[in-house]
Design a protein around this motif. Sequence first.
Motif, PDB file in Angstrom:
ATOM      1  N   MET A  11       0.828  -1.213   0.000  1.00  0.00           N
ATOM      2  CA  MET A  11       0.000   0.000   0.000  1.00  0.00           C
ATOM      3  C   MET A  11       0.860   1.259   0.000  1.00  0.00           C
ATOM      4  SD  MET A  11      -3.158  -0.894  -0.193  1.00  0.00           S
ATOM      5  CE  MET A  11      -4.247   0.400   0.375  1.00  0.00           C
ATOM      6  N   TYR A  30      10.307   3.167   6.477  1.00  0.00           N
ATOM      7  CA  TYR A  30       9.920   1.946   7.182  1.00  0.00           C
ATOM      8  C   TYR A  30       9.770   0.750   6.242  1.00  0.00           C
ATOM      9  CZ  TYR A  30       8.281  -0.675  11.234  1.00  0.00           C
ATOM     10  OH  TYR A  30       8.169  -1.580  12.259  1.00  0.00           O
ATOM     11  N   ALA A  31      10.911   0.141   5.950  1.00  0.00           N
ATOM     12  CA  ALA A  31      10.986  -1.172   5.301  1.00  0.00           C
ATOM     13  C   ALA A  31      12.202  -1.840   5.921  1.00  0.00           C
ATOM     14  CB  ALA A  31      11.139  -1.046   3.793  1.00  0.00           C
ATOM     15  N   ARG A  33      14.744  -3.076   4.426  1.00  0.00           N
ATOM     16  CA  ARG A  33      15.990  -2.766   3.725  1.00  0.00           C
ATOM     17  C   ARG A  33      15.931  -1.350   3.179  1.00  0.00           C
ATOM     18  NH1 ARG A  33      16.821  -4.948  -0.775  1.00  0.00           N
ATOM     19  NH2 ARG A  33      14.614  -5.340  -1.106  1.00  0.00           N
ATOM     20  N   LYS A  36      15.412  -0.935  -0.555  1.00  0.00           N
ATOM     21  CA  LYS A  36      14.044  -1.001  -1.074  1.00  0.00           C
ATOM     22  C   LYS A  36      13.435   0.406  -1.117  1.00  0.00           C
ATOM     23  CE  LYS A  36       9.447  -2.702  -0.512  1.00  0.00           C
ATOM     24  NZ  LYS A  36       8.463  -3.460   0.245  1.00  0.00           N
ATOM     25  N   ALA A  66       0.859   2.847   6.836  1.00  0.00           N
ATOM     26  CA  ALA A  66       0.557   1.658   6.032  1.00  0.00           C
ATOM     27  C   ALA A  66       1.433   0.496   6.479  1.00  0.00           C
ATOM     28  CB  ALA A  66       0.759   1.966   4.544  1.00  0.00           C
ATOM     29  N   HIS A  68       1.530  -3.317   8.949  1.00  0.00           N
ATOM     30  CA  HIS A  68       0.722  -4.333   9.623  1.00  0.00           C
ATOM     31  C   HIS A  68       0.422  -3.852  11.039  1.00  0.00           C
ATOM     32  CE1 HIS A  68      -0.383  -8.161  11.514  1.00  0.00           C
ATOM     33  NE2 HIS A  68      -0.790  -8.459  10.289  1.00  0.00           N
ATOM     34  N   ARG A  71       2.926  -3.773  13.762  1.00  0.00           N
ATOM     35  CA  ARG A  71       4.075  -2.876  13.648  1.00  0.00           C
ATOM     36  C   ARG A  71       3.725  -1.424  13.982  1.00  0.00           C
ATOM     37  NH1 ARG A  71       7.723  -6.099  14.349  1.00  0.00           N
ATOM     38  NH2 ARG A  71       8.969  -4.218  14.245  1.00  0.00           N
ATOM     39  N   CYS A  90      -4.334   3.617   6.462  1.00  0.00           N
ATOM     40  CA  CYS A  90      -5.009   2.567   5.701  1.00  0.00           C
ATOM     41  C   CYS A  90      -4.811   1.228   6.399  1.00  0.00           C
ATOM     42  CB  CYS A  90      -4.506   2.512   4.262  1.00  0.00           C
ATOM     43  SG  CYS A  90      -2.834   1.858   4.082  1.00  0.00           S
ATOM     44  N   MET A  94      -5.497  -6.230  11.772  1.00  0.00           N
ATOM     45  CA  MET A  94      -5.552  -7.668  11.447  1.00  0.00           C
ATOM     46  C   MET A  94      -4.706  -8.488  12.418  1.00  0.00           C
ATOM     47  SD  MET A  94      -7.496  -7.576   8.790  1.00  0.00           S
ATOM     48  CE  MET A  94      -7.383  -9.227   8.097  1.00  0.00           C
ATOM     49  N   ASN A 127      -8.260   2.095   3.027  1.00  0.00           N
ATOM     50  CA  ASN A 127      -8.226   0.743   3.596  1.00  0.00           C
ATOM     51  C   ASN A 127      -9.230  -0.195   2.918  1.00  0.00           C
ATOM     52  OD1 ASN A 127     -10.325   2.227   4.641  1.00  0.00           O
ATOM     53  ND2 ASN A 127     -10.289   1.266   6.646  1.00  0.00           N
ATOM     54  N   SER A 131      -4.406  -3.182  -2.903  1.00  0.00           N
ATOM     55  CA  SER A 131      -3.302  -2.427  -3.501  1.00  0.00           C
ATOM     56  C   SER A 131      -3.243  -2.656  -5.017  1.00  0.00           C
ATOM     57  CB  SER A 131      -1.974  -2.844  -2.866  1.00  0.00           C
ATOM     58  OG  SER A 131      -1.631  -4.160  -3.246  1.00  0.00           O
ATOM     59  N   GLU A 132      -3.688  -3.823  -5.443  1.00  0.00           N
ATOM     60  CA  GLU A 132      -3.561  -4.183  -6.871  1.00  0.00           C
ATOM     61  C   GLU A 132      -4.334  -3.252  -7.794  1.00  0.00           C
ATOM     62  OE1 GLU A 132      -3.989  -6.265  -4.393  1.00  0.00           O
ATOM     63  OE2 GLU A 132      -2.640  -7.964  -4.629  1.00  0.00           O
ATOM     64  N   TYR A 197      -9.522 -11.374  -3.476  1.00  0.00           N
ATOM     65  CA  TYR A 197      -8.542 -12.471  -3.425  1.00  0.00           C
ATOM     66  C   TYR A 197      -9.172 -13.858  -3.518  1.00  0.00           C
ATOM     67  CZ  TYR A 197      -5.653  -8.539  -2.043  1.00  0.00           C
ATOM     68  OH  TYR A 197      -5.030  -7.325  -2.019  1.00  0.00           O
TER      69      TYR A 197
HETATM   70  N1  LIG Z   1      -2.275  -4.836   0.746  1.00  0.00           N
HETATM   71  C1  LIG Z   1      -3.506  -4.416   0.602  1.00  0.00           C
HETATM   72  O1  LIG Z   1      -4.114  -4.591  -0.465  1.00  0.00           O
HETATM   73  C2  LIG Z   1      -4.217  -3.693   1.718  1.00  0.00           C
HETATM   74  C3  LIG Z   1      -5.484  -3.164   1.473  1.00  0.00           C
HETATM   75  C4  LIG Z   1      -6.131  -2.452   2.480  1.00  0.00           C
HETATM   76  C5  LIG Z   1      -5.506  -2.261   3.708  1.00  0.00           C
HETATM   77  N2  LIG Z   1      -4.267  -2.820   3.925  1.00  0.00           N
HETATM   78  C6  LIG Z   1      -3.627  -2.577   5.234  1.00  0.00           C
HETATM   79  O2  LIG Z   1      -2.573  -1.657   4.996  1.00  0.00           O
HETATM   80  C7  LIG Z   1      -1.477  -1.936   5.876  1.00  0.00           C
HETATM   81  C8  LIG Z   1      -0.235  -2.180   5.033  1.00  0.00           C
HETATM   82  O3  LIG Z   1      -0.457  -3.322   4.223  1.00  0.00           O
HETATM   83  P1  LIG Z   1       0.571  -3.779   3.103  1.00  0.00           P
HETATM   84  O4  LIG Z   1      -0.082  -4.885   2.365  1.00  0.00           O
HETATM   85  O5  LIG Z   1       1.079  -2.583   2.383  1.00  0.00           O
HETATM   86  O6  LIG Z   1       1.741  -4.399   4.024  1.00  0.00           O
HETATM   87  P2  LIG Z   1       3.196  -4.792   3.589  1.00  0.00           P
HETATM   88  O7  LIG Z   1       3.278  -4.942   2.117  1.00  0.00           O
HETATM   89  O8  LIG Z   1       3.588  -5.938   4.454  1.00  0.00           O
HETATM   90  O9  LIG Z   1       4.033  -3.506   3.998  1.00  0.00           O
HETATM   91  C9  LIG Z   1       4.354  -3.188   5.322  1.00  0.00           C
HETATM   92  C10 LIG Z   1       5.643  -2.385   5.356  1.00  0.00           C
HETATM   93  O10 LIG Z   1       6.147  -2.434   6.709  1.00  0.00           O
HETATM   94  C11 LIG Z   1       7.500  -2.843   6.650  1.00  0.00           C
HETATM   95  N3  LIG Z   1       7.927  -3.602   7.836  1.00  0.00           N
HETATM   96  C12 LIG Z   1       7.375  -4.697   8.364  1.00  0.00           C
HETATM   97  N4  LIG Z   1       8.063  -5.103   9.441  1.00  0.00           N
HETATM   98  C13 LIG Z   1       9.087  -4.235   9.580  1.00  0.00           C
HETATM   99  C14 LIG Z   1      10.149  -4.112  10.494  1.00  0.00           C
HETATM  100  N5  LIG Z   1      10.320  -4.973  11.495  1.00  0.00           N
HETATM  101  N6  LIG Z   1      11.007  -3.078  10.352  1.00  0.00           N
HETATM  102  C15 LIG Z   1      10.858  -2.197   9.340  1.00  0.00           C
HETATM  103  N7  LIG Z   1       9.855  -2.274   8.427  1.00  0.00           N
HETATM  104  C16 LIG Z   1       9.002  -3.271   8.556  1.00  0.00           C
HETATM  105  C17 LIG Z   1       7.588  -3.733   5.443  1.00  0.00           C
HETATM  106  O11 LIG Z   1       8.948  -3.865   5.063  1.00  0.00           O
HETATM  107  P3  LIG Z   1       9.405  -4.752   3.814  1.00  0.00           P
HETATM  108  O12 LIG Z   1       9.112  -3.891   2.627  1.00  0.00           O
HETATM  109  O13 LIG Z   1      10.839  -4.924   4.060  1.00  0.00           O
HETATM  110  O14 LIG Z   1       8.603  -6.003   3.841  1.00  0.00           O
HETATM  111  C18 LIG Z   1       6.729  -2.960   4.457  1.00  0.00           C
HETATM  112  O15 LIG Z   1       7.450  -1.925   3.852  1.00  0.00           O
HETATM  113  C19 LIG Z   1      -1.891  -3.155   6.708  1.00  0.00           C
HETATM  114  O16 LIG Z   1      -2.386  -2.715   7.938  1.00  0.00           O
HETATM  115  C20 LIG Z   1      -2.994  -3.793   5.869  1.00  0.00           C
HETATM  116  O17 LIG Z   1      -3.916  -4.492   6.682  1.00  0.00           O
HETATM  117  C21 LIG Z   1      -3.605  -3.515   2.954  1.00  0.00           C
END
Ligand SMILES: NC(=O)c1ccc[n+]([C@@H]2O[C@H](COP(=O)([O-])OP(=O)(O)OC[C@H]3O[C@@H](n4cnc5c(N)ncnc54)[C@H](OP(=O)(O)O)[C@@H]3O)[C@@H](O)[C@H]2O)c1
Length: 217
Positions: A11, A30-31, A33, A36, A66, A68, A71, A90, A94, A127, A131-132, A197
Amino acid sequence: MKIGILGSGLMGGKLGTIFARAGHEVVFSYARRKEKLEGLARDAGPKARAGTPAEAARTADALLLAVHWSRVDDVLKQAGDLAGKVIVTCSLPMNADDTGLVIAHTTSGAEELAKKVPEAKVACAFNTVPSEVLFGVYEARGGASRPSLVYCGDDAGSKEIAAALIRDVGFDPVDVGPLRIARYTEPFALLMGQLAYEGADGPELAYRFEWFGKQEL
Ligand SMILES: NC(=O)c1ccc[n+]([C@@H]2O[C@H](COP(=O)([O-])OP(=O)(O)OC[C@H]3O[C@@H](n4cnc5c(N)ncnc54)[C@H](OP(=O)(O)O)[C@@H]3O)[C@@H](O)[C@H]2O)c1
């Protein structure tokens, strides 16, 4: 606007890229690496850069949260002083394996976030779509009918910012009221996830509300 991205995954990475392409100054943070974040900034263009959560927050007019749910405390701690900051979240509350909400009905992730940072102004948006679909919506933004996107919040200024960002991505913002309405929008987001999904037609899914009574004859 100056926008700080707290959580640059599916997201945050995509929304930050779109915000930068729409002309905002974006800091990806906040990732796990740093490379990235730097890669995202490169792809997003000259308006974007990589930074720490504290750097993303320092000068931001708005922050996109954005991450989890597990976090949230960590990224807020790293962001530092958020007094007066607009936070558009957003993030959905979960559980660890993303199979269900850990809070619902009597409160919401957005309200619990607002309690964690009472000095900030929280709005809840983005939210309810996967993301797709985000890049597709952005590319189609000049078209005749835009998909809807619900948002809510208690602070008028932060809601205006959320609505502007929603428009920039290519959605039609639908103000559903105060922050406690996230109690309804967060479960709705899971319905969207189910369709995106588990449905037959894939995750590039958005929605559009229609008010038949408002149709002009
Ligand atoms: N994905 C969707 O379609 C969607 C839709 C609606 C709502 N949401 C909500 O939006 C939020 C984000 O979702 P997302 O799918 O974007 O999640 P995601 O792809 O897992 O992204 C989370 C980010 O947090 C980073 N992160 C996780 N643990 C970390 C740590 N220990 N130290 C530093 N960075 C860390 C991840 O790093 P890395 O890049 O290194 O993994 C990533 O950049 C969630 O609350 C989700 O429920 C998601």
